[in-house]
Design a protein around this motif. Sequence first.
Motif, PDB file in Angstrom:
ATOM      1  N   LEU A 375       0.827  -1.207   0.000  1.00  0.00           N
ATOM      2  CA  LEU A 375       0.000   0.000   0.000  1.00  0.00           C
ATOM      3  C   LEU A 375       0.861   1.257   0.000  1.00  0.00           C
ATOM      4  O   LEU A 375       0.543   2.246  -0.672  1.00  0.00           O
ATOM      5  N   TYR A 376       1.953   1.223   0.748  1.00  0.00           N
ATOM      6  CA  TYR A 376       2.853   2.382   0.765  1.00  0.00           C
ATOM      7  C   TYR A 376       3.442   2.620  -0.616  1.00  0.00           C
ATOM      8  O   TYR A 376       3.451   3.758  -1.118  1.00  0.00           O
ATOM      9  N   TRP A 377       3.915   1.564  -1.239  1.00  0.00           N
ATOM     10  CA  TRP A 377       4.553   1.725  -2.541  1.00  0.00           C
ATOM     11  C   TRP A 377       3.537   1.960  -3.650  1.00  0.00           C
ATOM     12  O   TRP A 377       3.882   2.532  -4.689  1.00  0.00           O
ATOM     13  N   ASP A 378       2.286   1.584  -3.442  1.00  0.00           N
ATOM     14  CA  ASP A 378       1.217   1.976  -4.369  1.00  0.00           C
ATOM     15  C   ASP A 378       1.116   3.495  -4.456  1.00  0.00           C
ATOM     16  O   ASP A 378       0.937   4.069  -5.536  1.00  0.00           O
ATOM     17  N   GLY A 379       1.236   4.144  -3.298  1.00  0.00           N
ATOM     18  CA  GLY A 379       1.185   5.604  -3.265  1.00  0.00           C
ATOM     19  C   GLY A 379       2.351   6.231  -4.003  1.00  0.00           C
ATOM     20  O   GLY A 379       2.186   7.217  -4.734  1.00  0.00           O
ATOM     21  N   ILE A 380       3.550   5.651  -3.825  1.00  0.00           N
ATOM     22  CA  ILE A 380       4.730   6.146  -4.538  1.00  0.00           C
ATOM     23  C   ILE A 380       4.545   5.959  -6.047  1.00  0.00           C
ATOM     24  O   ILE A 380       4.862   6.854  -6.847  1.00  0.00           O
ATOM     25  N   LYS A 381       4.009   4.800  -6.429  1.00  0.00           N
ATOM     26  CA  LYS A 381       3.794   4.528  -7.852  1.00  0.00           C
ATOM     27  C   LYS A 381       2.841   5.551  -8.468  1.00  0.00           C
ATOM     28  O   LYS A 381       3.098   6.064  -9.571  1.00  0.00           O
ATOM     29  N   ALA A 382       1.764   5.854  -7.778  1.00  0.00           N
ATOM     30  CA  ALA A 382       0.790   6.832  -8.283  1.00  0.00           C
ATOM     31  C   ALA A 382       1.418   8.212  -8.422  1.00  0.00           C
ATOM     32  O   ALA A 382       1.180   8.929  -9.410  1.00  0.00           O
ATOM     33  N   SER A 383       2.233   8.591  -7.450  1.00  0.00           N
ATOM     34  CA  SER A 383       2.902   9.893  -7.505  1.00  0.00           C
ATOM     35  C   SER A 383       3.884   9.965  -8.663  1.00  0.00           C
ATOM     36  O   SER A 383       3.951  10.976  -9.384  1.00  0.00           O
ATOM     37  N   ARG A 384       4.651   8.873  -8.861  1.00  0.00           N
ATOM     38  CA  ARG A 384       5.610   8.829  -9.970  1.00  0.00           C
ATOM     39  C   ARG A 384       4.882   8.961 -11.315  1.00  0.00           C
ATOM     40  O   ARG A 384       5.361   9.636 -12.233  1.00  0.00           O
ATOM     41  N   LEU A 385       3.740   8.340 -11.432  1.00  0.00           N
ATOM     42  CA  LEU A 385       3.008   8.364 -12.702  1.00  0.00           C
ATOM     43  C   LEU A 385       2.539   9.777 -13.041  1.00  0.00           C
ATOM     44  O   LEU A 385       2.622  10.217 -14.196  1.00  0.00           O
ATOM     45  N   ILE A 386       2.053  10.492 -12.036  1.00  0.00           N
ATOM     46  CA  ILE A 386       1.605  11.876 -12.264  1.00  0.00           C
ATOM     47  C   ILE A 386       2.779  12.741 -12.723  1.00  0.00           C
ATOM     48  O   ILE A 386       2.676  13.513 -13.692  1.00  0.00           O
ATOM     49  N   LYS A 387       3.904  12.616 -12.043  1.00  0.00           N
ATOM     50  CA  LYS A 387       5.074  13.408 -12.409  1.00  0.00           C
ATOM     51  C   LYS A 387       5.628  12.993 -13.771  1.00  0.00           C
ATOM     52  O   LYS A 387       6.121  13.839 -14.541  1.00  0.00           O
TER      53      LYS A 387
END
Length: 585
Positions: A375-387
């Motif tokens: 779940l933590y790394w899901d959040g990082i993945k979503a942030s990376r995708l936006i950037k």
Amino acid sequence: MIYPKIPLAQTVIQLYKKKGVKHIVISPGSRNAPLTIGFSNDNYFKCYSVVDERCAAFFALGIAQQLQEPTAVVCTSGSALLNYYPAVAEAFYSDIPLIVLSADRPKHLIGVGDGQTINQKNVFETHILYSANLKLDLKEENTNDVVEELPIFKNLEDKVETLLGLKKTIQEYNEEEIGKAINMTLLKKGPVHINAPFEEPLYDMVDELSVSPKSTTPENEPLQVDDAVLTACIKDWNAVSKKMVVVGVNYPNQIEQRWLDMLATDNSVIVFTETTSNIYHNDFFPSIDKLIAPLDDEGFNMLQPDILLTFGGLIVSKKIKAFLRKYKPQHHWHVDLKKANDTFFSLSNFIETTPNHFFSKFLPETKPVKSNYRLYWDGIKASRLIKHDNYLNNIEFCDLKAFDVILDSIPNNTILQLGNSSTVRYAQLFDLNKTLQVFCNRGTSGIDGCTSTAIGCAVANNKQTTLITGDLSFLYDSNALWNNYIPDNFRIIVINNQGGGIFRILPGHKNTENFDTYFETNHQLTAEHLCNMYGLKYESASDDMALKMMLKSFYSEDNQPKLLEVFTPKDLNDEILLEYFKYID
């Protein structure tokens, strides 16, 4: 039907037929004439003529890659055989069933200065599953040579019986060796070499067969997992809260979806896939480098797994290798029927079976563990995708921008072949269309043969095939276009950044005469004249708008294959890519 007169050639051809080896890629020559006569006059075989042996071997590799069944290459004696070596090595490390069939001079003509002669016996010694070195047929005109090597006989009857026995023994030996080689590539999925000596005359033909070889059936060993190993794996897996699965090169549709779904339901599991994994799930993590490249020590410590489970072939991402080699897991298990590479220097368990079989025994006995790991790394993945999206929307035209546009354009349910070096690494940064089947020669990761392999793939598959490749890779393998089998729906996209752009990304001194000449190999060549010579429709683009316009009709039906050359600014590509990794943090 027409057959070669030489019994050994008849034996080879009949056993290929009995073993189901159907696709035969032949390079012209004289010493292999008996084989060429046999294969080309039998409608069972699908024969291809490819002059350049290096291209021929990769062409056959592409066919075998798609069909996942043995494909043969046939050449004359001498250096022709050595040109197969790059494809043999690729087949060895990528587990592709390739059969090398080489014609050879008789033993008494080797090492005496005869033309077009080298030491062909075991020439691929360290990159081959099996080498079958066949024996020359005994003929009436050469039995005297054999008798001179035999012990003194008491009478003529002893000589005759011995010679008859030799004839029988040689035929049986050859049948056994050919059978062993083909069975090995059927069972173990890799290259084998069959070396066949032929005495002149080479072109004589007959209407009837003189030999009837016997074929042996390969025996598959039953799939199994040691109970003690399985029990220990289940216990360890259920006891930790940070499990990582990394999937390397993997054939499409090879892993049953139910096992992937089970892995995705456990919040203590992160599944990293690569472009070449051909595995897709909304809860998995593609684009490994995009996730981990910006991490610092604190981030790496948080990502460090307790257990690492790997399956599939070789890993593309250098960043995941560097990470796991430094932040080692407590346990690393690799599941494969054939081999386990200690890629991360922490291999603790080689589970010698197929992933599907292992998962069928293992996953039903595991239980989801309470954890916020995924779940933590899901959040990082979503942030990376936006950037990622923001960055691409605001950059100049370059390699990265070109890949963004191209990868988004490839039609659904088609095949994507990727060149090596920067091409496959750029592709790793994008979440690909889930309907695509992706292939790349990652066994040796060489630039040689990428185009030839892609053409062989296109020939063996009815789906449209698109090759994305770099300029150096394309020029290096330009003889790949020198054949009559390229389908009209085959497409090539060449990213021309005027040299080896990958070297600008790596550490080192740039923009010097030494660098431009010996590393980047700067050039001003294009693919246009090659396309005119080989009958491909040529198109080009050098900016975002032109590229999008060309791609609108690029994949549509035509009466010839097409090539699109995309020119990008070599002096900006590396700067934009390096800045990308900083921006997405």
